[in-house]
Motif scaffolding. Structure first.
Motif, PDB file in Angstrom:
ATOM      1  N   GLY A 172      43.828  34.024  32.108  1.00 27.41           N
ATOM      2  CA  GLY A 172      42.454  33.553  31.974  1.00 27.41           C
ATOM      3  C   GLY A 172      41.542  34.422  31.139  1.00 27.41           C
ATOM      4  N   GLY A 173      42.021  35.567  30.709  1.00 28.89           N
ATOM      5  CA  GLY A 173      41.186  36.431  29.882  1.00 28.89           C
ATOM      6  C   GLY A 173      40.991  35.865  28.490  1.00 28.89           C
ATOM      7  N   GLY A 174      40.082  36.487  27.764  1.00 31.06           N
ATOM      8  CA  GLY A 174      39.819  36.031  26.401  1.00 31.06           C
ATOM      9  C   GLY A 174      38.498  36.540  25.891  1.00 31.06           C
ATOM     10  N   LEU A 175      38.080  35.978  24.759  1.00 27.41           N
ATOM     11  CA  LEU A 175      36.820  36.356  24.133  1.00 27.41           C
ATOM     12  C   LEU A 175      35.732  35.392  24.600  1.00 27.41           C
ATOM     13  CD1 LEU A 175      35.175  37.964  22.007  1.00 27.41           C
ATOM     14  CD2 LEU A 175      35.998  36.308  20.302  1.00 27.41           C
ATOM     15  N   VAL A 176      34.619  35.953  25.040  1.00 28.09           N
ATOM     16  CA  VAL A 176      33.500  35.129  25.507  1.00 28.09           C
ATOM     17  C   VAL A 176      32.205  35.762  25.025  1.00 28.09           C
ATOM     18  CG1 VAL A 176      33.411  36.346  27.717  1.00 28.09           C
ATOM     19  CG2 VAL A 176      32.471  34.032  27.539  1.00 28.09           C
ATOM     20  N   GLN A 177      31.219  34.931  24.759  1.00 33.67           N
ATOM     21  CA  GLN A 177      29.928  35.440  24.302  1.00 33.67           C
ATOM     22  C   GLN A 177      29.118  35.995  25.463  1.00 33.67           C
ATOM     23  OE1 GLN A 177      27.955  32.273  22.164  1.00 33.67           O
ATOM     24  NE2 GLN A 177      29.057  32.752  20.254  1.00 33.67           N
ATOM     25  N   PRO A 178      28.229  36.926  25.178  1.00 39.44           N
ATOM     26  CA  PRO A 178      27.339  37.426  26.238  1.00 39.44           C
ATOM     27  C   PRO A 178      26.594  36.273  26.895  1.00 39.44           C
ATOM     28  CG  PRO A 178      27.163  38.798  24.290  1.00 39.44           C
ATOM     29  CD  PRO A 178      28.019  37.625  23.898  1.00 39.44           C
ATOM     30  N   GLY A 179      26.521  36.335  28.218  1.00 37.57           N
ATOM     31  CA  GLY A 179      25.898  35.260  28.983  1.00 37.57           C
ATOM     32  C   GLY A 179      26.863  34.160  29.385  1.00 37.57           C
ATOM     33  N   GLY A 180      28.060  34.205  28.845  1.00 36.40           N
ATOM     34  CA  GLY A 180      29.047  33.175  29.128  1.00 36.40           C
ATOM     35  C   GLY A 180      29.791  33.397  30.436  1.00 36.40           C
ATOM     36  N   SER A 181      30.737  32.512  30.697  1.00 37.28           N
ATOM     37  CA  SER A 181      31.508  32.550  31.940  1.00 37.28           C
ATOM     38  C   SER A 181      33.000  32.519  31.643  1.00 37.28           C
ATOM     39  CB  SER A 181      31.150  31.348  32.827  1.00 37.28           C
ATOM     40  OG  SER A 181      29.800  31.376  33.207  1.00 37.28           O
ATOM     41  N   LEU A 182      33.745  33.016  32.606  1.00 40.35           N
ATOM     42  CA  LEU A 182      35.202  33.032  32.504  1.00 40.35           C
ATOM     43  C   LEU A 182      35.761  33.058  33.908  1.00 40.35           C
ATOM     44  CD1 LEU A 182      36.794  33.093  29.826  1.00 40.35           C
ATOM     45  CD2 LEU A 182      37.052  35.564  30.113  1.00 40.35           C
ATOM     46  N   ARG A 183      36.905  32.426  34.113  1.00 40.10           N
ATOM     47  CA  ARG A 183      37.562  32.452  35.413  1.00 40.10           C
ATOM     48  C   ARG A 183      38.955  33.045  35.257  1.00 40.10           C
ATOM     49  NH1 ARG A 183      40.256  27.845  39.211  1.00 40.10           N
ATOM     50  NH2 ARG A 183      39.563  28.601  41.254  1.00 40.10           N
ATOM     51  N   LEU A 184      39.173  34.140  35.945  1.00 41.82           N
ATOM     52  CA  LEU A 184      40.480  34.775  35.942  1.00 41.82           C
ATOM     53  C   LEU A 184      41.303  34.275  37.125  1.00 41.82           C
ATOM     54  CD1 LEU A 184      39.525  38.483  35.157  1.00 41.82           C
ATOM     55  CD2 LEU A 184      39.880  36.572  33.578  1.00 41.82           C
ATOM     56  N   SER A 185      42.606  34.205  36.919  1.00 44.76           N
ATOM     57  CA  SER A 185      43.525  33.827  37.986  1.00 44.76           C
ATOM     58  C   SER A 185      44.611  34.885  38.124  1.00 44.76           C
ATOM     59  CB  SER A 185      44.184  32.474  37.689  1.00 44.76           C
ATOM     60  OG  SER A 185      43.240  31.450  37.584  1.00 44.76           O
ATOM     61  N   CYS A 186      45.155  34.984  39.317  1.00 47.72           N
ATOM     62  CA  CYS A 186      46.272  35.888  39.586  1.00 47.72           C
ATOM     63  C   CYS A 186      47.270  35.130  40.458  1.00 47.72           C
ATOM     64  CB  CYS A 186      45.781  37.142  40.285  1.00 47.72           C
ATOM     65  SG  CYS A 186      47.104  38.234  40.883  1.00 47.72           S
ATOM     66  N   ALA A 187      48.457  34.900  39.923  1.00 49.76           N
ATOM     67  CA  ALA A 187      49.508  34.207  40.661  1.00 49.76           C
ATOM     68  C   ALA A 187      50.399  35.232  41.339  1.00 49.76           C
ATOM     69  CB  ALA A 187      50.319  33.339  39.712  1.00 49.76           C
ATOM     70  N   ALA A 188      50.527  35.103  42.641  1.00 49.50           N
ATOM     71  CA  ALA A 188      51.302  36.056  43.425  1.00 49.50           C
ATOM     72  C   ALA A 188      52.621  35.446  43.871  1.00 49.50           C
ATOM     73  CB  ALA A 188      50.509  36.517  44.646  1.00 49.50           C
ATOM     74  N   SER A 189      53.651  36.269  43.931  1.00 57.17           N
ATOM     75  CA  SER A 189      54.944  35.820  44.422  1.00 57.17           C
ATOM     76  C   SER A 189      55.725  36.999  44.976  1.00 57.17           C
ATOM     77  CB  SER A 189      55.746  35.144  43.301  1.00 57.17           C
ATOM     78  OG  SER A 189      55.983  36.037  42.239  1.00 57.17           O
ATOM     79  N   GLY A 190      56.731  36.701  45.785  1.00 54.87           N
ATOM     80  CA  GLY A 190      57.585  37.747  46.326  1.00 54.87           C
ATOM     81  C   GLY A 190      57.098  38.363  47.611  1.00 54.87           C
ATOM     82  N   PHE A 191      55.984  37.862  48.164  1.00 57.84           N
ATOM     83  CA  PHE A 191      55.476  38.356  49.438  1.00 57.84           C
ATOM     84  C   PHE A 191      54.606  37.268  50.065  1.00 57.84           C
ATOM     85  CE2 PHE A 191      50.996  39.427  48.398  1.00 57.84           C
ATOM     86  CZ  PHE A 191      51.040  39.358  47.005  1.00 57.84           C
ATOM     87  N   THR A 192      54.263  37.457  51.337  1.00 54.67           N
ATOM     88  CA  THR A 192      53.432  36.489  52.037  1.00 54.67           C
ATOM     89  C   THR A 192      51.977  36.743  51.678  1.00 54.67           C
ATOM     90  OG1 THR A 192      55.037  36.421  53.850  1.00 54.67           O
ATOM     91  CG2 THR A 192      52.847  35.506  54.273  1.00 54.67           C
TER      92      THR A 192
END
Lengths: 108, 117
Positions: B8-28
């Motif tokens: 979800g990372g990337g280039l965004v202008q000041p004042g803008g929005s971004l949503r990061l995600s983290c996919a987990a596996s291998g544990f509960t």
């Protein structure tokens, strides 16, 4: 807020012992954790709860914590140990995690 | 094997929005606190936020309070960071990490967020 202070850099010859300090007010009353970060890589836990080693971390890595200073000790330093090292505590009063500024370990 | 994969990372202008995600596996996933930690270019590590197993408790570093929101979906084994009103000083690699309520035993590889016009 709680502050952790580390020396910016430490240099050591191969085969010698490196000691990286982490200073904080009465840090001995807290649990200190240490991370190794090599360039372009994510941090890796090397010491937790002051002196415990995760599986896979060499016995050359050890830790201690007392008074106002915690110390990460790396014995018989190897070229592959060259990295940035960060100490970290949990400040329970604010429920915030706190990192030291990091120490760059150079192997001469 | 525990794996944490950010996106979800990337280039965004000041004042803008971004949503990061983290996919987990291998544990509960639902059994652990989770955190976001960031690292500005050439700088040290900075804790950003963490969240309890069921999402009922969330904590933020002062500099992102009111702008960032951490959340999780245990059914999807995913952690999120919604970032609004982004500033140049938010430019960093953002890591998700498994939070042992005081320390981190596993980290993702990170995703770079660049805030620039």
């Amino acid at each position: 807020s709680y502050v952790l202070t580390q020396p910016p850099s430490v240099s050591v010859a191969p085969g010698k012992t490196a000691r990286i300090t982490c200073g904080g007010n009465n840090i001995g009353s807290k649990s200190v954790h240490w991370y190794q970060q090599k360039p372009g890589q994510a941090p890796v836990l090397v010491i937790y709860y002051d002196s415990d080693r995760p599986s896979g971390i060499p016995e050359r890595f050890s830790g201690s914590n007392s008074g106002n200073t915690a110390t990460l000790t790396i014995s018989r330093v190897e070229a592959g140990d060259e990295a940035d090292y960060y100490c970290q505590v949990w400040d329970s009063s604010s429920d915030h995690m706190v990192f030291g500024g990091g120490t760059k370990l150079t192997v001469l | 094997e525990v794996q944490l994969v950010e996106s979800g990372g990337g280039l965004v202008q000041p004042g803008g929005s971004l949503r990061l995600s983290c996919a987990a596996s291998g544990f509960t996933f639902s059994s652990y606190w989770m955190s976001w930690v960031r690292q500005a270019p050439g700088k040290g590590l900075e804790w950003v936020a963490n969240i309890k197993q069921d999402g009922s408790e969330k904590y933020y570093v002062d500099s992102v309070k009111g702008r960032f929101t951490i959340s999780r979906d245990n059914a999807k084994n995913s952690l999120y960071l919604q970032m609004n009103s982004l500033r140049a000083e938010d430019t960093a690699v953002y890591y998700c990490a498994r939070d042992r309520r005081g320390w981190y035993d596993y980290w993702g590889q990170g995703t770079l967020v660049t805030v620039s016009s």
